[in-house]
Design a protein around this motif. Structure first.
Motif, mmCIF file in Angstrom:
data_model
loop_
_atom_site.group_PDB
_atom_site.id
_atom_site.type_symbol
_atom_site.label_atom_id
_atom_site.label_comp_id
_atom_site.label_asym_id
_atom_site.label_seq_id
_atom_site.Cartn_x
_atom_site.Cartn_y
_atom_site.Cartn_z
ATOM 1 N N VAL B 224 0.810 -1.222 0.000
ATOM 2 C CA VAL B 224 0.000 0.000 0.000
ATOM 3 C C VAL B 224 0.838 1.264 0.000
ATOM 4 O O VAL B 224 0.342 2.350 -0.287
ATOM 5 C CB VAL B 224 -0.960 0.044 1.221
ATOM 6 C CG1 VAL B 224 -1.906 -1.161 1.218
ATOM 7 C CG2 VAL B 224 -0.194 0.112 2.547
ATOM 8 N N VAL B 225 2.107 1.144 0.320
ATOM 9 C CA VAL B 225 2.955 2.336 0.491
ATOM 10 C C VAL B 225 4.379 1.977 0.084
ATOM 11 O O VAL B 225 4.766 0.806 0.160
ATOM 12 C CB VAL B 225 2.882 2.817 1.962
ATOM 13 C CG1 VAL B 225 3.502 1.804 2.917
ATOM 14 C CG2 VAL B 225 3.514 4.193 2.152
ATOM 15 N N THR B 226 5.137 2.980 -0.359
ATOM 16 C CA THR B 226 6.505 2.733 -0.803
ATOM 17 C C THR B 226 7.473 3.550 0.021
ATOM 18 O O THR B 226 7.239 4.748 0.252
ATOM 19 C CB THR B 226 6.659 3.148 -2.281
ATOM 20 O OG1 THR B 226 5.626 2.536 -3.036
ATOM 21 C CG2 THR B 226 8.015 2.735 -2.838
ATOM 22 N N GLY B 227 8.553 2.918 0.461
ATOM 23 C CA GLY B 227 9.617 3.649 1.154
ATOM 24 C C GLY B 227 10.824 3.760 0.244
ATOM 25 O O GLY B 227 11.104 2.844 -0.526
ATOM 26 N N ASN B 228 11.512 4.882 0.321
ATOM 27 C CA ASN B 228 12.733 5.028 -0.476
ATOM 28 C C ASN B 228 13.946 5.031 0.433
ATOM 29 O O ASN B 228 13.993 5.777 1.410
ATOM 30 C CB ASN B 228 12.731 6.331 -1.269
ATOM 31 C CG ASN B 228 14.019 6.484 -2.049
ATOM 32 O OD1 ASN B 228 14.325 5.651 -2.907
ATOM 33 N ND2 ASN B 228 14.793 7.511 -1.742
ATOM 34 N N CYS B 229 14.939 4.194 0.095
ATOM 35 C CA CYS B 229 16.183 4.163 0.845
ATOM 36 C C CYS B 229 17.331 4.517 -0.079
ATOM 37 O O CYS B 229 17.627 3.780 -1.021
ATOM 38 C CB CYS B 229 16.390 2.777 1.455
ATOM 39 S SG CYS B 229 15.050 2.360 2.592
ATOM 40 N N ASN B 230 17.951 5.672 0.163
ATOM 41 C CA ASN B 230 19.080 6.113 -0.647
ATOM 42 C C ASN B 230 20.372 5.511 -0.135
ATOM 43 O O ASN B 230 20.606 5.466 1.073
ATOM 44 C CB ASN B 230 19.228 7.643 -0.577
ATOM 45 C CG ASN B 230 18.195 8.354 -1.424
ATOM 46 O OD1 ASN B 230 17.727 7.828 -2.422
ATOM 47 N ND2 ASN B 230 17.829 9.560 -1.010
ATOM 48 N N GLY B 231 21.233 5.087 -1.050
ATOM 49 C CA GLY B 231 22.593 4.708 -0.686
ATOM 50 C C GLY B 231 23.491 5.921 -0.759
ATOM 51 O O GLY B 231 23.124 6.966 -1.307
ATOM 52 N N ASN B 232 24.674 5.810 -0.166
ATOM 53 C CA ASN B 232 25.686 6.848 -0.302
ATOM 54 C C ASN B 232 26.761 6.316 -1.235
ATOM 55 O O ASN B 232 27.644 5.589 -0.811
ATOM 56 C CB ASN B 232 26.342 7.173 1.047
ATOM 57 C CG ASN B 232 25.378 7.752 2.044
ATOM 58 O OD1 ASN B 232 24.309 8.237 1.669
ATOM 59 N ND2 ASN B 232 25.736 7.701 3.310
ATOM 60 N N SER B 233 26.690 6.676 -2.466
ATOM 61 C CA SER B 233 27.707 6.209 -3.401
ATOM 62 C C SER B 233 29.023 6.899 -3.088
ATOM 63 O O SER B 233 29.012 8.071 -2.701
ATOM 64 C CB SER B 233 27.289 6.514 -4.830
ATOM 65 O OG SER B 233 26.087 5.829 -5.110
ATOM 66 N N PRO B 234 30.182 6.269 -3.246
ATOM 67 C CA PRO B 234 30.275 4.875 -3.656
ATOM 68 C C PRO B 234 30.180 3.881 -2.494
ATOM 69 O O PRO B 234 30.830 4.039 -1.477
ATOM 70 C CB PRO B 234 31.689 4.816 -4.276
ATOM 71 C CG PRO B 234 32.471 5.887 -3.586
ATOM 72 C CD PRO B 234 31.476 6.946 -3.196
ATOM 73 N N LEU B 235 29.293 2.906 -2.668
ATOM 74 C CA LEU B 235 29.347 1.644 -1.931
ATOM 75 C C LEU B 235 29.138 1.754 -0.425
ATOM 76 O O LEU B 235 29.748 1.009 0.343
ATOM 77 C CB LEU B 235 30.693 0.947 -2.229
ATOM 78 C CG LEU B 235 30.935 0.609 -3.719
ATOM 79 C CD1 LEU B 235 32.390 0.245 -3.972
ATOM 80 C CD2 LEU B 235 30.014 -0.512 -4.181
ATOM 81 N N VAL B 236 28.267 2.675 0.000
ATOM 82 C CA VAL B 236 27.954 2.796 1.432
ATOM 83 C C VAL B 236 26.438 2.844 1.623
ATOM 84 O O VAL B 236 25.732 3.538 0.884
ATOM 85 C CB VAL B 236 28.586 4.072 2.054
ATOM 86 C CG1 VAL B 236 28.173 4.215 3.519
ATOM 87 C CG2 VAL B 236 30.104 4.051 1.925
ATOM 88 N N TRP B 237 25.952 2.095 2.614
ATOM 89 C CA TRP B 237 24.558 2.200 3.058
ATOM 90 C C TRP B 237 24.582 2.543 4.534
ATOM 91 O O TRP B 237 25.320 1.934 5.306
ATOM 92 C CB TRP B 237 23.804 0.869 2.818
ATOM 93 C CG TRP B 237 23.579 0.622 1.355
ATOM 94 C CD1 TRP B 237 24.423 -0.021 0.500
ATOM 95 C CD2 TRP B 237 22.468 1.057 0.566
ATOM 96 N NE1 TRP B 237 23.914 -0.017 -0.776
ATOM 97 C CE2 TRP B 237 22.699 0.644 -0.765
ATOM 98 C CE3 TRP B 237 21.296 1.771 0.843
ATOM 99 C CZ2 TRP B 237 21.808 0.898 -1.807
ATOM 100 C CZ3 TRP B 237 20.406 2.021 -0.185
ATOM 101 C CH2 TRP B 237 20.661 1.594 -1.496
#
Lengths: 515, 515
Positions: B224-237
């Motif tokens: 019912v809903v969408t969450g957005n999770c951004n990564g920190n490029s390069p190669l970091v969450w």
């Protein structure tokens, strides 16, 4: 200074250098590296072909021109009055001799370009009765304004051709204009150009001038100029256009066979049937070029807009125009003939957001459709009623971006750049890395006319809009302009030709408005 | 009155009618009928895959989050400190359980939409710290401004979703905003929406509110809903995003796994290698969603811009971004995962020509690339720093045009329209033909916000630019707005939840700016 600091300084200096001195060198002709968008199945292509051939056989096409009627009669078509019904066998036999690819020869041979198959060129707009000038004022154009556009075309890297009457030089008698327009095209740019087709006789003048510039023998075997012949949809070709077509074909110079389509007004209100009709019209003209001269270069053309059923106004950038471009590209390739479409069309009255949306949508569609002769690629606005200097600049830069896009993906530094990923690792940044310093100039296109700075910086720099930035750039470009030299003896001969023809062409015709 | 005249009158009347009363009914979710642009060969797709897997195995990805590190250790990854190296076999095994297609459920079940494969949706922009308002004034947004955008999203036919913080409601404490934003999304539109991911706990609040609105049991099995999770490029969450990701995955709600790429700054300065890095980052997060909960819906995401090497500013609408979109689409389909991209990006400071060119180029590229979750589809300008009401309107209309384009060619009236060609014959016109009258409404898209009238008529009507026309339309739309009713008991419960949480969340956090 450490090595890294030196590398950074060097990077900054060369970045600054790159920013301040634009290159006016022409980009090579576009050779496509992207796949085509082809929404029709082979069966659907056959379906359109069948429908068009049915139209040609059963409805026929009107050629309002006694010479063409006589030609068609001799060629074995079913001719009744001015209505010509064409058997599909005859059509296929005739169009089979159209070259699938040609090489245009420019005054500067480094600016020769190929056309057809994966080879495409960007050509600026033509035919505007008004301009928006260097002050963004909308007014009547002069021969000097036309010269300005020829200069801008000459200096815009992604424009592979100049054109003819980008704007109409209203300060000159109609009957003499084609001579002055042709001379301006030849003088102010050494790129290829277009030739006026306002009558058979005017076209002869253009071709005589080409014979002076390039040599009569040379043009017999080398395409140097393009003529455009518009059809009158539905299913009519008229004497003026056919006369010009004969002049170009007899001299072996390429003609665009362009049905002039206002979808919904002069075609059915539906995309696929409109394409079937347009295709029939184009085929009739393409076939006629080969009646005139077997093997003459000819280009599948069209002018295509859809009509607002609310107001009757022509529209651009609509989804149906994109779809029709995709389809027409498939049809032209089905017949093995190079094809012309129109770029950056739009009905905006200024270089506002509407102009941007319409132009960019069209640009993307025609690039994905694989058009070869991409006409009206710079300056078009107000449904072609004016050519805008500012828009000319922005469109020309968009063509450079389109050129880069259609070339496709570069893979040549793949392994080297992946080594950079290992060097930098998680959480780092690439700005100082040697791979970045070595590759930044070509890595990502940097549009000069778009402002991507912060709001604060943009405000501090005068909050200039796109039009102002583009006009500044145009003024700078014109200041840098250097005229590409024509051999003085040839120049003399061209001037003498014009002088003679202006004496010969009656002054009364100065008021002739029939084109 | 003759029959023809009556038919014409009828045509005019219905044309006028159609023009004056816009429909706000949502278009169905987009089901693609156009072929995809896929510039990579299967070998090149493998090459990117191999490079990304090499990065995951040899360089690894940093998860700055103790919970994720513990999860990865349990899952059998090679964990050293916060660096996680992922074996390609493990990655492939994990992502194999991501659903290739999902159906979103909206408050109004007629507005449910499918996502994945040929199914796509348009979602407006989010995250703007400023707006350009109904008077085109750039200022700080309030909760009322956010409500206005939720209303416009609700009423724009081609927007299939509302969103969350389209603009930041600056008149509310940061720590409480996610509650008010979520409530506004739920209250002002019955389309699907997005959920805040500013922390794990905030995401829990969003999901608790969704459980109230839809029922806890219902959301366990229905997206019912969408969450957005951004990564920190390069190669970091990082921890914030991973905490929110866990909240969404545990409740079985879709998350966008979005590396945040500024090409050339946090990737190599080259398109194919940048895609290889981005792909590794996305794969790491997509794999982690399945560590959290096997079978949880997840979407391959990215935010993608290239950086001007002259100024460091992010750019949009550049050819490399289009190419990367084509490539990323191919990669997501290679893994069988739905993918999200960004639409209508740009760095213009006003709704000027630059905004139009940038937005339309991006729109065409992402449509041809086959993106599923087409985020930032309306309102984005100034590199996301403001949401423009005027641009929101124009972009939303462009989405309707994109919807029509991507549906592909209609063939259903082909034979009937060809009969019209026979009826009309050479030299006629189609405006009064019964086929035209029956089909004009659907034949050719007629943009309301673009002016295609003559210069003279445009001048007589006040020479309005695109921004003025769009703002007029927005005012009219808001006047027509009707709030879609929420069950009063549920509304009461939502308000009580917000009141309780606002008591619980410390006021000091009102100054917390850490998102």
């Amino acid at each position: 200074m450490t090595e890294t600091a030196a590398a950074r300084r060097g990077g900054r200096d060369s970045r600054r250098g790159q920013r301040s001195s634009p290159s006016y060198a022409m980009l090579p002709g576009l050779t496509r590296g992207l796949p085509l968008v082809e929404p029709m199945t082979p069966e659907q292509v056959e379906k359109i072909d069948r429908a068009s051939m049915d139209i040609l056989e059963q409805v026929g096409v009107v050629f309002r021109d006694p010479v063409a009627i006589a030609d068609w009669t001799r060629a074995g078509a079913d001719v009744r009055g001015d209505r010509v019904r064409l058997d599909r066998g005859l059509v296929r036999e005739l169009i089979a001799t159209i070259p699938g690819e040609i090489t245009y020869h420019a005054r500067d041979p480094h600016k020769n370009v190929r056309l057809g198959g994966p080879h495409s060129i960007f050509v600026p707009m033509t035919g505007a009765p008004y301009l928006r000038d260097l002050d963004d004022v909308r007014r009547s154009p002069t021969l000097d304004d036309l010269a300005m556009f020829h200069k801008l075309a000459h200096m815009s890297p992604a424009l592979h051709s100049s054109a003819h009457h980008i704007v109409e030089p209203m300060d000159h008698p109609v009957a003499h204009r084609h001579l002055r327009i042709t001379y301006s095209s030849m003088k102010h740019s050494d790129k290829i150009f277009m030739g006026m087709t306002t009558s058979g006789r005017n076209a002869e003048d253009v071709l005589d001038m080409c014979a002076i510039l390039f040599g009569a023998k040379f043009i017999e075997t080398h395409p140097v100029v393009t003529g455009n012949c518009n059809g009158n949809s539905p299913l009519v070709w008229d004497e003026t256009m056919l006369g010009a077509m004969r002049a170009f074909c007899r001299r072996n110079q390429p003609v665009l066979c362009s049905p002039f389509v206002l979808g919904g007004a002069n075609t059915p209100a539906s995309t696929a049937p409109a394409v079937a009709q347009l295709n029939a019209e184009a085929l009739a003209a393409l076939a006629y070029t080969q009646v005139i001269r077997k093997g003459a270069p000819a280009i599948y053309g069209h002018y295509l807009s859809t009509v607002s059923m609310a107001s009757g106004a022509p529209m651009a950038g609509t989804p149906e125009i994109s779809l029709m471009n995709f389809m027409i590209g498939q049809m032209a390739r089905h017949y093995g003939v190079p094809w012309r479409t129109s770029n950056t069309l739009g009905g905006a009255k200024t270089l506002d957001a509407q102009a941007g949306y319409e132009s960019a949508t069209t640009m993307m569609a025609v690039l994905m459709a694989g058009a070869n002769y991409i006409w009206h690629s710079a300056g078009w606005n107000e449904a072609g009623m004016h050519c805008s200097v500012a828009k000319f600049m922005v469109d020309a830069e968009q063509c450079a971006m389109g050129h880069r896009l259609a070339e496709g993906i570069r893979w040549d530094d793949f392994d080297e750049a992946l080594a950079a990923v290992r060097d930098i690792g998680p959480g780092g940044h690439y700005l100082g890395h040697p791979h970045t310093l070595a590759n930044f100039q070509r890595a990502f296109f940097m549009p000069r006319l778009f402002d991507n700075n912060s709001y604060e910086q943009w405000t501090a720099e005068g909050a200039k809009n796109t039009t102002e930035r583009a006009l500044e750039q145009a003024r700078k470009m014109l200041k840098d302009y250097e005229e590409p030299r024509v051999d003085p003896a040839i120049d003399e001969e061209l001037r003498a030709y014009i002088a003679r023809r202006e004496r010969e062409i009656p002054a009364a015709d100065a008021l002739n408005e029939d084109y």
